[in-house]
Design a protein around this motif. Structure first.
Motif, PDB file in Angstrom:
ATOM      1  N   HIS A  63       0.817  -1.215   0.000  1.00  0.00           N
ATOM      2  CA  HIS A  63       0.000   0.000   0.000  1.00  0.00           C
ATOM      3  C   HIS A  63       0.854   1.271   0.000  1.00  0.00           C
ATOM      4  O   HIS A  63       0.669   2.151  -0.858  1.00  0.00           O
ATOM      5  N   GLU A  64       1.756   1.398   0.969  1.00  0.00           N
ATOM      6  CA  GLU A  64       2.548   2.629   1.084  1.00  0.00           C
ATOM      7  C   GLU A  64       3.435   2.825  -0.150  1.00  0.00           C
ATOM      8  O   GLU A  64       3.585   3.939  -0.658  1.00  0.00           O
ATOM      9  N   SER A  65       4.046   1.750  -0.636  1.00  0.00           N
ATOM     10  CA  SER A  65       4.915   1.865  -1.814  1.00  0.00           C
ATOM     11  C   SER A  65       4.116   2.242  -3.052  1.00  0.00           C
ATOM     12  O   SER A  65       4.602   2.978  -3.922  1.00  0.00           O
ATOM     13  N   LEU A  66       2.881   1.743  -3.137  1.00  0.00           N
ATOM     14  CA  LEU A  66       2.056   2.037  -4.303  1.00  0.00           C
ATOM     15  C   LEU A  66       1.743   3.523  -4.395  1.00  0.00           C
ATOM     16  O   LEU A  66       1.620   4.075  -5.498  1.00  0.00           O
ATOM     17  N   LEU A  67       1.627   4.187  -3.257  1.00  0.00           N
ATOM     18  CA  LEU A  67       1.357   5.622  -3.258  1.00  0.00           C
ATOM     19  C   LEU A  67       2.552   6.416  -3.784  1.00  0.00           C
ATOM     20  O   LEU A  67       2.386   7.466  -4.399  1.00  0.00           O
ATOM     21  N   VAL A  68       3.748   5.893  -3.550  1.00  0.00           N
ATOM     22  CA  VAL A  68       4.964   6.618  -3.924  1.00  0.00           C
ATOM     23  C   VAL A  68       5.416   6.280  -5.338  1.00  0.00           C
ATOM     24  O   VAL A  68       5.776   7.159  -6.128  1.00  0.00           O
ATOM     25  N   ASP A  69       5.408   5.001  -5.700  1.00  0.00           N
ATOM     26  CA  ASP A  69       5.947   4.551  -6.988  1.00  0.00           C
ATOM     27  C   ASP A  69       5.057   3.458  -7.566  1.00  0.00           C
ATOM     28  O   ASP A  69       5.399   2.274  -7.526  1.00  0.00           O
ATOM     29  N   PRO A  70       3.890   3.810  -8.100  1.00  0.00           N
ATOM     30  CA  PRO A  70       2.954   2.786  -8.569  1.00  0.00           C
ATOM     31  C   PRO A  70       3.509   1.914  -9.683  1.00  0.00           C
ATOM     32  O   PRO A  70       3.302   0.696  -9.683  1.00  0.00           O
ATOM     33  N   LEU A  71       4.233   2.502 -10.634  1.00  0.00           N
ATOM     34  CA  LEU A  71       4.753   1.704 -11.745  1.00  0.00           C
ATOM     35  C   LEU A  71       5.846   0.750 -11.276  1.00  0.00           C
ATOM     36  O   LEU A  71       5.914  -0.398 -11.720  1.00  0.00           O
ATOM     37  N   GLY A  72       6.706   1.223 -10.378  1.00  0.00           N
ATOM     38  CA  GLY A  72       7.748   0.357  -9.859  1.00  0.00           C
ATOM     39  C   GLY A  72       7.174  -0.812  -9.068  1.00  0.00           C
ATOM     40  O   GLY A  72       7.650  -1.944  -9.174  1.00  0.00           O
ATOM     41  N   VAL A  73       6.129  -0.532  -8.288  1.00  0.00           N
ATOM     42  CA  VAL A  73       5.486  -1.592  -7.514  1.00  0.00           C
ATOM     43  C   VAL A  73       4.830  -2.611  -8.447  1.00  0.00           C
ATOM     44  O   VAL A  73       4.968  -3.826  -8.277  1.00  0.00           O
ATOM     45  N   ALA A  74       4.097  -2.108  -9.446  1.00  0.00           N
ATOM     46  CA  ALA A  74       3.433  -3.020 -10.384  1.00  0.00           C
ATOM     47  C   ALA A  74       4.442  -3.891 -11.122  1.00  0.00           C
ATOM     48  O   ALA A  74       4.220  -5.093 -11.328  1.00  0.00           O
ATOM     49  N   ARG A  75       5.565  -3.307 -11.505  1.00  0.00           N
ATOM     50  CA  ARG A  75       6.592  -4.074 -12.213  1.00  0.00           C
ATOM     51  C   ARG A  75       7.137  -5.198 -11.332  1.00  0.00           C
ATOM     52  O   ARG A  75       7.230  -6.353 -11.762  1.00  0.00           O
ATOM     53  N   GLN A  76       7.488  -4.861 -10.080  1.00  0.00           N
ATOM     54  CA  GLN A  76       8.096  -5.848  -9.208  1.00  0.00           C
ATOM     55  C   GLN A  76       7.132  -6.981  -8.868  1.00  0.00           C
ATOM     56  O   GLN A  76       7.482  -8.168  -8.949  1.00  0.00           O
ATOM     57  N   ILE A  77       5.902  -6.632  -8.472  1.00  0.00           N
ATOM     58  CA  ILE A  77       4.972  -7.685  -8.071  1.00  0.00           C
ATOM     59  C   ILE A  77       4.555  -8.530  -9.279  1.00  0.00           C
ATOM     60  O   ILE A  77       4.350  -9.747  -9.165  1.00  0.00           O
ATOM     61  N   LEU A  78       4.465  -7.910 -10.461  1.00  0.00           N
ATOM     62  CA  LEU A  78       4.154  -8.687 -11.655  1.00  0.00           C
ATOM     63  C   LEU A  78       5.263  -9.690 -11.950  1.00  0.00           C
ATOM     64  O   LEU A  78       4.997 -10.827 -12.359  1.00  0.00           O
ATOM     65  N   GLN A  79       6.505  -9.294 -11.739  1.00  0.00           N
ATOM     66  CA  GLN A  79       7.617 -10.226 -11.940  1.00  0.00           C
ATOM     67  C   GLN A  79       7.539 -11.373 -10.936  1.00  0.00           C
ATOM     68  O   GLN A  79       7.823 -12.527 -11.289  1.00  0.00           O
ATOM     69  N   TRP A  80       7.175 -11.055  -9.685  1.00  0.00           N
ATOM     70  CA  TRP A  80       6.990 -12.136  -8.705  1.00  0.00           C
ATOM     71  C   TRP A  80       5.876 -13.083  -9.153  1.00  0.00           C
ATOM     72  O   TRP A  80       6.011 -14.300  -9.056  1.00  0.00           O
ATOM     73  N   ARG A  81       4.776 -12.504  -9.624  1.00  0.00           N
ATOM     74  CA  ARG A  81       3.641 -13.317 -10.088  1.00  0.00           C
ATOM     75  C   ARG A  81       4.070 -14.203 -11.255  1.00  0.00           C
ATOM     76  O   ARG A  81       3.748 -15.398 -11.299  1.00  0.00           O
ATOM     77  N   ASP A  82       4.787 -13.624 -12.229  1.00  0.00           N
ATOM     78  CA  ASP A  82       5.244 -14.407 -13.372  1.00  0.00           C
ATOM     79  C   ASP A  82       6.155 -15.549 -12.917  1.00  0.00           C
ATOM     80  O   ASP A  82       6.108 -16.662 -13.463  1.00  0.00           O
ATOM     81  N   HIS A  83       6.978 -15.275 -11.923  1.00  0.00           N
ATOM     82  CA  HIS A  83       7.872 -16.311 -11.421  1.00  0.00           C
ATOM     83  C   HIS A  83       7.080 -17.430 -10.751  1.00  0.00           C
ATOM     84  O   HIS A  83       7.434 -18.618 -10.861  1.00  0.00           O
ATOM     85  N   LEU A  84       6.004 -17.080 -10.061  1.00  0.00           N
ATOM     86  CA  LEU A  84       5.166 -18.108  -9.432  1.00  0.00           C
ATOM     87  C   LEU A  84       4.541 -19.020 -10.483  1.00  0.00           C
ATOM     88  O   LEU A  84       4.460 -20.242 -10.296  1.00  0.00           O
ATOM     89  N   TYR A  85       4.091 -18.450 -11.589  1.00  0.00           N
ATOM     90  CA  TYR A  85       3.504 -19.281 -12.650  1.00  0.00           C
ATOM     91  C   TYR A  85       4.553 -20.194 -13.264  1.00  0.00           C
ATOM     92  O   TYR A  85       4.262 -21.350 -13.603  1.00  0.00           O
ATOM     93  N   LEU A  86       5.794 -19.703 -13.434  1.00  0.00           N
ATOM     94  CA  LEU A  86       6.849 -20.577 -13.939  1.00  0.00           C
ATOM     95  C   LEU A  86       7.155 -21.689 -12.945  1.00  0.00           C
ATOM     96  O   LEU A  86       7.638 -22.762 -13.318  1.00  0.00           O
ATOM     97  N   ALA A  87       6.868 -21.413 -11.657  1.00  0.00           N
ATOM     98  CA  ALA A  87       7.079 -22.427 -10.626  1.00  0.00           C
ATOM     99  C   ALA A  87       5.888 -23.363 -10.503  1.00  0.00           C
ATOM    100  O   ALA A  87       5.759 -24.083  -9.508  1.00  0.00           O
ATOM    101  N   ALA A  88       5.003 -23.337 -11.494  1.00  0.00           N
ATOM    102  CA  ALA A  88       3.855 -24.253 -11.586  1.00  0.00           C
ATOM    103  C   ALA A  88       2.675 -23.836 -10.716  1.00  0.00           C
ATOM    104  O   ALA A  88       1.836 -24.665 -10.364  1.00  0.00           O
ATOM    105  N   TRP A  89       2.598 -22.561 -10.381  1.00  0.00           N
ATOM    106  CA  TRP A  89       1.382 -22.069  -9.718  1.00  0.00           C
ATOM    107  C   TRP A  89       0.298 -21.933 -10.774  1.00  0.00           C
ATOM    108  O   TRP A  89       0.533 -21.401 -11.862  1.00  0.00           O
ATOM    109  N   ASP A  90      -0.901 -22.372 -10.468  1.00  0.00           N
ATOM    110  CA  ASP A  90      -1.999 -22.297 -11.430  1.00  0.00           C
ATOM    111  C   ASP A  90      -2.921 -21.113 -11.184  1.00  0.00           C
ATOM    112  O   ASP A  90      -3.995 -21.028 -11.777  1.00  0.00           O
ATOM    113  N   GLY A  91      -2.505 -20.204 -10.301  1.00  0.00           N
ATOM    114  CA  GLY A  91      -3.329 -19.036 -10.010  1.00  0.00           C
ATOM    115  C   GLY A  91      -4.343 -19.265  -8.916  1.00  0.00           C
ATOM    116  O   GLY A  91      -5.145 -18.368  -8.614  1.00  0.00           O
ATOM    117  N   GLY A  92      -4.308 -20.442  -8.306  1.00  0.00           N
ATOM    118  CA  GLY A  92      -5.273 -20.771  -7.262  1.00  0.00           C
ATOM    119  C   GLY A  92      -4.805 -20.347  -5.895  1.00  0.00           C
ATOM    120  O   GLY A  92      -3.998 -19.415  -5.736  1.00  0.00           O
TER     121      GLY A  92
END
Length: 909
Positions: free
Chosen positions: A72-101
Motif C-alpha cells: 500500500h505505502e509503496s504504491l502511493l509513492v511509486d505505482p509503476l515500480g510496484v506493479a513491475r516488481q509484483i508482476l515479476q513475482w507473479r510471473d515467477h510463481l507461474y513458472l514455478a507451476a502455480w496455477d493461479g489458485g
C-alpha cells in the motif's frame, strides 16, 4: 513429418552454430520452442508487451488496495515500480507451476498476491507460465510428432517447463560429452582438467592452442580482432571460426567494416538513437524547475519538432544563459522572426509566419510546467506525445523522397510504434481514473516502453561469396557447436542471475503447496556450467580476450588459472608495437612498416615564408590587443587564422555564469528611474529589490542554480551578489556619485588603428569627475597585483577611450563582486575604496604609451614574418626583446590558452 527439437536454457539468443541444413529441425530456447508449439496447436500467440501487462496488473493492484496490503505505502509513492516488481513475482510463481489458485495464507505477500490474482487472471495478458499451462492442456487433446532433445537436465528448467518437457518424453544429450581438442595440446589439457574431479593444476607447454590476451580497451582489441579474422578468412585455411562477443560489441562491427570483412551485426540495439530521444527530451520540458541540460539537448538535437533554424540560435543562447524568458530571450526570438519574415515574398504571408513561429515556441518551450509531486495532467502529456508522432510522420514523409534514407525511414517507423505504445499506456492509466502523472513515473513508463530499443535497420549480418562465414554468439550459453578457432572477446564481468525475491519461509510455504520455486543454488550452478561451453567448443585454438578497463573479470578466468599453470598471456599493446613478438603469436596479424612521425616540438619562433605578411586588423579591442602584445601567437591563430573552438554547446555553469548574472543584476538596478537618486536609496530597500530581481534572473537566465542539490550554492550566490550591490551603492554614496552608466560602448583610435570597447560602469560625481569601473566576479588578488605592478592594460585602454570621447582622463578601478572589494588605481575618487599606487609610480598615460610602443615593436616583428610563441618549454630569444619603453612581457603567456595543442609538445623527460 516428425520434427526434431533441441531445447536448452539460454538458447533464445544468436546461436554459435552453422545454419541447420535439414528441414524439421528446431534449435532454440524456451521462448522459441513455446512459440512454435503454440502455432502448431492453433493457439493464438500473445502479442502483448510487458508494459501493457504491467499497467493491466497495476489496475488490479489499485482495485484490491487497502491500508492492510503489504504494497500500500509503496504504491502511493511509486505505482509503476510496484506493479513491475509484483508482476515479476507473479510471473515467477507461474513458472514455478502455480496455477493461479489458492496460496498459503501465512505470508502477507502471498496472501495479497492471491487476492490480486482473482482479478488479474482474467484482466492481465498471459505470461510465459500461463502459456505453457495452455500448451499442456492442448497436448492432452492434440498429439504432435516430436522428437525432443534437451541439452540441460530437465530439473534445471522451471517447474512448469519440467511438466511440459516430461510430457513430451525428452532425450537428454548434454553439450560436449566428448573433449574436442587433442589431448596432448594445451587446450586439451585444460578441457581434461575441467572435467577432472581432482584439483591439481596442470602444467601447460605453451603450444599456442590456448592464449590469453590482455587489452587496454574494447576499441583497441576490436581493431586487432578484425585484422586477425580478416587474415584467417583470406588465408582460406578451411578452419571454422567462432566468435563470442560477450558484452557491448559495437566496436567489433565497426572494426570489421573498416578492414573490409562482412559485418556480423553483433552490436547491441541502442535505445538512445536521436529519434528515440526526442520524446524523452520533450517530456522533460514539462517539469519545474526546468533543467537547462535537457533544454539545451532538445534545442541542439540533430532532429526535433522545432525547425533547426529556430532551435540553433536558442541553443546558443541557452548555453550562455541557461533558462527561458527575459529580455535577451525575447530579443533572440524577435530577431529570428524578422529573419523568417524577410524570406517571405508575399506580404500576406507575414502574419502567418510570425504566428506559426510564436505558436511553435509557445507549445514546445513556453508551456506551463508542473511539480513532480503534483504531476502533469495526462491530457497534456498525451498532447505532447501526439504532437511528436505527427512531426515524425511528416519527417518520415520528407525522408521517403530520398532513396538513400531507407534505414532512417525504418528507424522512424520503429520510433512511431514506440510512441503509439506510449499513448496506449497513457490511455490505460487514464482509464484507471488517473488524471496526473509525476516526472519519475513518466520516465519509468518511457523506459518500460522503450526497453532495450529496436534492432538497428542500418546494421545487418553480411556474407561474402569469397569468404567463409563466422559463427558468432552473444552469450556463452549459445556456444553449442565445435569451432577450430574460438575467440571469447570480452571475457569480463558476467551477467549474474537475479534473485527471485522470496524469503526462506515463503519458499517453504510455496513448496508445501506444490509451487516449486527454483533453487538458487541450481540456478547459479547452471550459469556456471553455461560459462564453460565456449571452453569446450574450441577444437584447435581458444583465445580469451580481457580488458583492463572492465569493472571486473569473469569468474571462469579464475577457474582456468586454478586448473592450469603458465597459461600464455600476451599484452596487446606490446604485440602491436613489436614485429618480432607478433610473428610468434598464434593469432598474428601483419604489421605494416610505418615511418615514425615525431610530434612537433615547441619552438619560440614561428617564421613565415618570404613575402608572406599578416595584415593589420581594421579594429582592435582589449582582448585582441592583450594577446597581440603579450602572446602574439594567440592573436595570429585567433584572428588572422580565424581558428576557434568547436561548435559543441555546453551549459555555462561556473564563475562566468555567476558573473553574467551579477552584471545583469547591476545593469537592471541602475537602469531603473527610481534608483537614479543614489543618495536617497535605503540599503534595506536595495537588499529587498536585489533578492527579488535575482530570483527572476535565475529563473530565466540561470536555471542550473534551481536544480536539486544546488540550494546552498544558489543562496550563497544570492547573498554574495546582493551584498556586493549594497557595498557598491555605499561606495557610490560615499563618493557623491550622481550618475551611473552601464555597458557603455566606446570607440577610439590608437597607433595601430581603430579601437573599441564596452565599459562596464561609468560613474560621474557631483563635481563632474568620472570613474570607469570594471566589474569582475572574482580574482581580487590578481587584480590587486596588476594595479600594483602597473600591468592593468584593460583599465588603461578604457581610460584612454573615455579620454578621447570626453576630453577628460577618468579614474579607474575594479569592483570584485564575490569579495565586495573596490580596488582603485591610485585614486581618492571613492573614500572607502582601496587605492593602490603602482610600484614604478607610472600613471595611466605612461602605461598607454608603453602599450603603443609595444604594439609598434610587435608589428615590426610580424612584418618580418616573426611570431613569438612564448609558452612553457621554450626560452626567450633576443629577436623578440622589447626595449625599455615597452611593456614588461611575461616569459610565458598561456593562461586560458585554447591553442595548446597547436604550439607543439614538450620533450618527454
Amino acid at each position: 513429418m516428425s520434427v526434431s527439437i533441441k531445447i536448452g536454457l539460454g538458447l533464445d539468443g544468436k546461436l554459435m552454430m552453422p545454419h541447420p541444413a535439414q528441414a524439421g529441425l528446431i534449435v532454440g530456447g524456451p521462448s522459441k520452442v513455446l512459440a512454435w508449439l503454440e502455432a502448431q496447436l492453433g493457439l493464438a500467440v500473445p502479442d502483448t508487451g510487458f508494459t501493457k501487462r504491467m499497467l493491466q496488473y497495476l489496475a488490479c493492484l489499485k482495485e484490491v488496495d487497502s491500508t492492510s496490503r503489504f504494497y500500500h505505502e509503496s504504491l502511493l509513492v511509486d505505482p509503476l515500480g510496484v506493479a513491475r516488481q509484483i508482476l515479476q513475482w507473479r510471473d515467477h510463481l507461474y513458472l514455478a507451476a502455480w496455477d493461479g489458485g489458492q496460496l498459503p495464507h501465512v505470508s502477507p505477500r502471498l496472501t495479497d498476491i492471491e487476492a490480486v490474482e482473482k482479478l488479474a487472471r482474467d484482466r492481465v495478458a498471459f505470461n510465459e507460465g500461463q502459456r505453457v499451462f495452455r500448451v499442456i492442456e492442448a497436448l492432452e487433446v492434440i498429439s504432435l510428432d516430436i522428437e525432443l532433445e534437451v541439452c540441460d537436465p530437465v530439473t534445471s528448467f522451471p517447474a512448469v517447463w519440467q511438466r511440459l518437457l516430461n510430457y513430451l518424453e525428452p532425450h537428454y544429450q548434454p553439450f560436449y560429452a566428448e573433449i574436442p581438442a587433442k589431448s596432448d595440446s594445451d587446450l586439451g589439457r585444460l578441457q581434461t582438467a575441467l572435467r577432472s574431479e581432482t584439483s591439481d593444476a596442470v602444467q601447460l607447454e605453451g603450444d599456442g592452442s590456448l592464449i590469453l590476451i590482455r587489452a587496454p580497451s574494447r576499441a583497441c582489441s576490436a581493431e586487432w580482432l578484425a585484422h586477425a579474422i580478416a587474415e584467417k578468412l583470406t588465408a582460406q585455411s578451411g578452419q571454422s571460426i567462432g566468435l563470442l562477443c560477450d558484452g557491448p560489441a559495437d566496436a567489433v562491427d565497426l572494426a570489421l567494416k573498416q578492414v573490409g570483412v562482412p559485418q556480423l551485426a553483433v552490436g547491441q540495439a541502442s535505445a538512445l538513437r536521436p529519434v528515440f530521444q526526442v520524446l524523452s527530451l520533450a517530456l522533460e520540458l514539462l517539469w519545474e524547475p526546468l533543467n537547462p541540460q535537457y533544454l539545451l539537448a532538445f534545442l541542439a538535437h540533430p532532429v526535433g519538432p522545432l525547425p533547426v533554424r529556430l532551435r540553433r540560435p536558442l541553443a546558443e543562447l541557452v548555453a550562455n544563459e541557461p533558462g527561458i524568458g527575459g529580455e535577451v530571450w525575447d530579443a533572440c526570438i524577435e530577431k529570428m522572426i524578422e529573419s523568417e519574415i524577410a524570406k517571405c515574398d508575399i506580404s500576406e504571408k507575414v502574419a502567418g509566419v510570425e504566428g506559426k513561429i510564436r505558436d511553435q515556441l509557445a507549445f514546445w518551450l513556453m508551456n506551463e510546467r508542473y511539480s513532480n509531486s503534483e504531476g502533469a495532467p495526462l491530457e497534456i502529456v498525451k498532447e505532447r506525445v501526439r504532437a511528436i508522432s505527427t512531426w515524425m510522420g511528416g519527417y518520415r514523409q520528407v525522408l521517403s523522397q530520398k532513396s538513400e534514407s531507407e534505414a532512417e525511414i525504418e528507424l522512424i517507423g520503429q520510433a512511431q510504434s514506440h510512441l503509439w505504445e506510449c499513448l496506449e499506456a497513457l490511455d490505460q492509466l487514464e482509464q484507471q481514473n488517473l488524471s496526473h502523472i509525476g516526472a519519475n513515473d513518466l520516465r519509468r513508463l518511457i523506459n518500460e516502453v522503450r526497453g532495450d530499443g529496436f534492432t538497428r535497420p542500418d546494421v545487418w549480418p553480411e556474407l561474402s561469396a569469397n569468404l567463409p562465414t563466422i559463427d558468432y554468439a552473444k552469450d556463452p550459453a549459445c556456444c553449442i557447436s565445435n569451432q577450430d578457432l574460438l575467440v571469447w572477446w570480452g571475457m569480463d564481468a558476467p551477467h549474474q542471475p537475479q534473485h527471485t525475491g522470496w524469503n526462506r519461509s515463503e519458499r517453504a510455504e510455496l513448496c508445501a503447496s506444490g509451487v516449486e520455486i527454483d533453487d538458487v543454488g541450481e540456478t547459479i550452478s547452471w550459469h556456471a556450467n553455461s560459462w564453460l561451453r565456449p571452453l569446450f567448443a574450441a577444437r584447435s585454438l581458444l583465445c580469451l580476450v580481457i580488458h583492463d578497463d572492465a569493472e571486473s573479470k569473469h569468474p571462469v578466468l579464475d577457474l582456468i588459472k586454478s586448473r592450469v599453470r603458465c597459461i600464455p598471456e600476451y599484452d596487446l599493446q606490446t604485440l602491436i608495437q613489436s614485429t618480432d613478438e607478433m610473428e610468434n603469436f598464434p593469432l598474428a596479424v601483419t604489421l605494416r612498416d610505418q615511418t615514425a612521425l615525431c610530434l612537433p616540438s615547441r619552438t619560440r619562433i614561428w617564421q613565415l615564408p618570404e613575402g608572406q605578411l599578416i595584415p593589420r586588423r581594421e579594429r582592435e579591442s582589449f582582448s585582441s590587443l592583450e594577446s597581440f602584445l603579450l602572446g602574439p601567437y594567440q592573436w595570429v591563430l585567433r584572428y588572422p587564422a580565424r581558428l576557434k573552438t568547436g561548435a559543441l554547446l555546453e551549459i555555462s555553469d561556473d564563475n562566468r555564469l555567476k558573473g553574467n548574472l551579477a552584471h545583469a543584476l547591476f545593469e537592471a538596478f541602475f537602469s531603473r528611474p527610481e534608483h537614479a537618486a543614489l543618495h536617497s536609496l535605503l540599503l534595506s530597500d536595495v537588499r529587498e529589490w536585489s533578492r527579488s530581481a535575482l530570483n527572476d534572473l535565475i529563473a530565466t537566465r540561470g536555471t542550473v542554480l534551481l536544480l536539486p542539490g544546488r540550494m546552498a550554492e544558489r543562496e550563497r550566490f544570492i547573498e554574495d551578489s546582493t551584498e556586493a550591490l549594497v557595498a557598491l551603492v555605499q561606495h557610490l554614496q560615499a563618493g557623491d556619485v550622481v550618475s551611473v552608466q552601464l555597458e557603455s560602448e566606446q570607440d577610439g583610435t590608437f597607433t595601430g588603428g581603430k579601437l573599441a570597447g564596452v565599459l562596464d560602469m561609468i560613474t560621474t560625481r557631483r563635481d563632474g569627475r568620472e570613474a570607469v569601473i570594471d566589474l569582475k566576479w572574482a580574482g581580487a588578488k590578481y587584480r590587486r597585483e596588476s594595479l600594483r605592478e602597473g600591468t592593468c592594460l584593460q583599465l588603461a585602454i578604457y581610460a584612454q577611450l573615455r579620454l578621447q570621447d570626453s576630453g577628460r582622463m577618468p579614474d579607474v578601478g575594479y569592483f570584485v563582486i564575490s569579495s565586495r572589494e573596490l580596488l582603485m588605481f591610485d585614486s581618492d575618487y571613492f573614500p572607502q575604496a582601496e587605492s593602490i599606487r603602482p610600484e614604478n609610480n607610472e600613471g595611466l598615460l605612461q602605461i598607454w604609451q608603453r602599450l603603443e610602443t609595444t604594439w609598434k615593436q610587435r608589428r615590426q616583428q610580424l612584418d618580418r614574418g616573426m611570431i613569438e610563441v612564448n609558452v612553457s618549454g621554450t626560452e626567450p630569444l633576443g629577436a623578440f626583446q622589447l626595449d625599455e619603453n615597452a611593456l614588461t612581457v611575461p616569459d610565458t603567456f598561456e593562461s586560458f590558452n585554447e591553442f595548446v595543442a597547436l604550439v607543439g609538445w614538450e620533450a618527454e623527460a
